[in-house]
Scaffold this active site. Structure first.
Site, mmCIF file in Angstrom:
data_model
loop_
_atom_site.group_PDB
_atom_site.id
_atom_site.type_symbol
_atom_site.label_atom_id
_atom_site.label_comp_id
_atom_site.label_asym_id
_atom_site.label_seq_id
_atom_site.Cartn_x
_atom_site.Cartn_y
_atom_site.Cartn_z
ATOM 1 N N ARG A 196 38.731 15.474 81.589
ATOM 2 C CA ARG A 196 38.802 15.300 80.426
ATOM 3 C C ARG A 196 39.088 15.170 79.010
ATOM 4 O O ARG A 196 38.734 14.781 78.211
ATOM 5 C CB ARG A 196 36.871 15.192 80.786
ATOM 6 C CG ARG A 196 36.063 14.047 80.408
ATOM 7 C CD ARG A 196 34.677 14.625 81.141
ATOM 8 N NE ARG A 196 34.025 14.323 80.661
ATOM 9 C CZ ARG A 196 32.582 13.344 81.763
ATOM 10 N NH1 ARG A 196 33.022 13.837 83.043
ATOM 11 N NH2 ARG A 196 31.582 12.594 81.557
ATOM 12 N N ARG A 213 18.941 11.593 85.480
ATOM 13 C CA ARG A 213 19.483 12.413 85.058
ATOM 14 C C ARG A 213 18.921 12.451 83.596
ATOM 15 O O ARG A 213 18.874 11.187 82.643
ATOM 16 C CB ARG A 213 20.573 12.630 84.719
ATOM 17 C CG ARG A 213 21.716 12.275 86.075
ATOM 18 C CD ARG A 213 22.919 12.669 85.722
ATOM 19 N NE ARG A 213 24.475 12.589 84.974
ATOM 20 C CZ ARG A 213 25.551 12.131 85.118
ATOM 21 N NH1 ARG A 213 26.180 11.699 85.630
ATOM 22 N NH2 ARG A 213 25.834 11.932 83.245
ATOM 23 N N LYS A 236 32.810 5.770 88.522
ATOM 24 C CA LYS A 236 33.194 6.717 88.523
ATOM 25 C C LYS A 236 33.027 6.952 90.303
ATOM 26 O O LYS A 236 33.483 6.759 91.272
ATOM 27 C CB LYS A 236 33.790 7.366 87.867
ATOM 28 C CG LYS A 236 34.942 6.860 86.337
ATOM 29 C CD LYS A 236 34.933 8.521 85.550
ATOM 30 C CE LYS A 236 33.959 9.067 85.001
ATOM 31 N NZ LYS A 236 32.757 8.012 84.336
HETATM 32 P P1 ADP Z 1 30.066 7.549 86.081
HETATM 33 O O1 ADP Z 1 30.056 7.802 87.621
HETATM 34 O O2 ADP Z 1 31.188 6.785 86.300
HETATM 35 O O3 ADP Z 1 29.169 8.125 85.363
HETATM 36 P P2 ADP Z 1 28.651 4.941 88.371
HETATM 37 O O4 ADP Z 1 29.297 5.416 89.327
HETATM 38 O O5 ADP Z 1 27.080 6.684 87.996
HETATM 39 O O6 ADP Z 1 29.476 5.930 86.999
HETATM 40 O O7 ADP Z 1 27.721 4.337 88.081
HETATM 41 C C1 ADP Z 1 26.783 4.030 86.764
HETATM 42 C C2 ADP Z 1 24.920 3.255 87.649
HETATM 43 O O8 ADP Z 1 26.018 1.718 87.386
HETATM 44 C C3 ADP Z 1 24.644 3.830 88.284
HETATM 45 O O9 ADP Z 1 23.856 3.021 88.541
HETATM 46 C C4 ADP Z 1 25.625 2.342 89.266
HETATM 47 O O10 ADP Z 1 25.000 2.434 90.819
HETATM 48 C C5 ADP Z 1 26.034 1.593 88.617
HETATM 49 N N1 ADP Z 1 27.292 0.953 88.977
HETATM 50 C C6 ADP Z 1 28.583 1.660 89.176
HETATM 51 N N2 ADP Z 1 29.358 0.854 89.878
HETATM 52 C C7 ADP Z 1 28.347 -0.651 89.192
HETATM 53 C C8 ADP Z 1 29.110 -2.345 88.879
HETATM 54 N N3 ADP Z 1 30.872 -2.351 88.861
HETATM 55 N N4 ADP Z 1 28.652 -3.325 88.876
HETATM 56 C C9 ADP Z 1 27.274 -2.859 87.896
HETATM 57 N N5 ADP Z 1 26.816 -1.713 88.440
HETATM 58 C C10 ADP Z 1 27.640 -0.724 88.617
HETATM 59 P P1 ADP Z 2 29.715 10.882 83.531
HETATM 60 O O1 ADP Z 2 30.087 10.093 84.432
HETATM 61 O O2 ADP Z 2 28.505 9.674 83.308
HETATM 62 O O3 ADP Z 2 30.161 10.845 82.425
HETATM 63 P P2 ADP Z 2 29.324 13.129 84.491
HETATM 64 O O4 ADP Z 2 28.463 13.605 85.121
HETATM 65 O O5 ADP Z 2 30.878 12.872 84.896
HETATM 66 O O6 ADP Z 2 28.680 11.545 83.986
HETATM 67 O O7 ADP Z 2 29.132 14.688 83.672
HETATM 68 C C1 ADP Z 2 27.405 14.911 83.186
HETATM 69 C C2 ADP Z 2 28.108 16.077 81.833
HETATM 70 O O8 ADP Z 2 28.817 17.072 82.647
HETATM 71 C C3 ADP Z 2 29.363 16.059 80.623
HETATM 72 O O9 ADP Z 2 28.690 14.733 79.608
HETATM 73 C C4 ADP Z 2 29.779 16.777 80.490
HETATM 74 O O10 ADP Z 2 28.406 17.454 79.695
HETATM 75 C C5 ADP Z 2 29.947 17.613 81.649
HETATM 76 N N1 ADP Z 2 31.160 17.846 82.603
HETATM 77 C C6 ADP Z 2 31.764 17.211 82.848
HETATM 78 N N2 ADP Z 2 32.912 16.707 83.320
HETATM 79 C C7 ADP Z 2 33.476 17.323 82.934
HETATM 80 C C8 ADP Z 2 35.072 18.112 82.182
HETATM 81 N N3 ADP Z 2 35.681 17.680 82.941
HETATM 82 N N4 ADP Z 2 34.426 18.566 81.387
HETATM 83 C C9 ADP Z 2 33.907 18.993 80.254
HETATM 84 N N5 ADP Z 2 32.741 18.449 80.527
HETATM 85 C C10 ADP Z 2 32.102 17.951 81.347
#
Ligand code: ADP
Ligand code: ADP
Ligand code: ZN
Length: 216
Positions: A88, A161, A13
């Site tokens: 979420r 993280r 995302k």
């Molecule tokens: P999210 O915001 O949904 O938690 P991220 O965009 O941070 O996910 O992506 C998670 C990890 O996967 C990051 O290290 C990113 O560089 C990698 N990543 C994101 N999209 C892809 C993809 N299409 N293929 C491989 N790795 C990816």
């Molecule tokens: P990822 O994309 O890897 O799931 P985020 O950075 O979006 O991680 O979120 C990290 C943490 O922040 C979540 O595990 C949760 O504890 C909190 N968080 C983020 N967005 C929300 C939301 N919309 N509602 C509740 N908790 C949230």
């Protein structure tokens, strides 16, 4: 354009949001980033959220809804925004609908990034970001072009993280399936849901998302 990116932790995302920011010139609203900033700054919200986030559970709807409501009132959101990690829960989705209705606006599209669990764990465990500009990287899938140097800003400091570990990831996935995945049906019923195969390479996924948004 007002867009929601929906998907489990590690689906891509944030990565896709940043590419869309560059292309469409509208801001990325990441509740995860905003909460981490609040934790780092030790604000009242940050102090409440810190322990919850470190276990991988969700921060309360009340806190998150308030953060988003303030953020979408800022002038840079006038032409649209990309919500990344919000809503979420069904309660958050209803709160968002109410916030937008009050302003006489609505969502244009909800893009679901579909990625299988094994790949999610791999993505999250290799994730790191530039400490200066926030650009996202991965140990295997997206290394900086020059070792230890950010492609975007040339910075040399990176961070990982605290919640990107196998133990917390299990809780985060559970929270996703239990609390967040019902939003897929919720937005499908509203005719807003578009599903994208998120298993491809970053650029391929970006093209697929763009194709959907440009045909809206
Ligand atoms: P999210 O915001 O949904 O938690 P991220 O965009 O941070 O996910 O992506 C998670 C990890 O996967 C990051 O290290 C990113 O560089 C990698 N990543 C994101 N999209 C892809 C993809 N299409 N293929 C491989 N790795 C990816
Ligand atoms: P990822 O994309 O890897 O799931 P985020 O950075 O979006 O991680 O979120 C990290 C943490 O922040 C979540 O595990 C949760 O504890 C909190 N968080 C983020 N967005 C929300 C939301 N919309 N509602 C509740 N908790 C949230
Ligand atoms: Zn950088």
């Amino acid at each position: 354009m007002r867009l929601v990116l929906l998907g489990p932790p590690g689906a891509g995302k944030g990565t896709q949001a940043k590419l869309l920011v560059e292309h469409y010139g509208i801001p990325q609203l990441s509740t995860g980033d905003m909460l981490r900033e609040a934790v780092a700054a030790e604000t009242p919200v940050g102090l409440k959220a810190k322990a919850v986030m470190s276990t991988g559970n969700l921060v309360s709807d009340e806190i998150v809804n308030a953060i988003v409501s303030d953020r979408i009132d800022k002038p840079d959101c006038a032409n649209g925004f990309i919500l990344d990690g919000f809503p979420r829960t069904l309660q958050q989705a209803d709160a968002l609908a109410a916030m937008l209705e009050e302003k006489g606006i609505g969502l244009d599209c909800v893009v679901e990034l579909a990625v299988n669990d094994d790949q999610l764990v791999e993505r999250v465990s290799g994730r790191f970001t530039c400490a200066s500009c926030g650009e996202g990287y991965h140990d295997v899938f997206k290394k900086p072009k020059v070792a230890d140097t950010c492609d975007r800003c040339g910075g040399h400091e990176f961070k990982r993280r605290a919640d990107d570990n196998a133990e917390t990831m299990r809780n985060r996935l559970q929270a996703y399936y239990k609390e967040t995945s019902p939003l897929i049906g919720y937005y499908y019923a509203k005719g807003l849901l578009k599903r994208v195969d998120g298993m491809g390479e970053i650029g391929v996924v970006h093209e697929a998302v763009r194709a959907i948004l440009d045909s809206e």
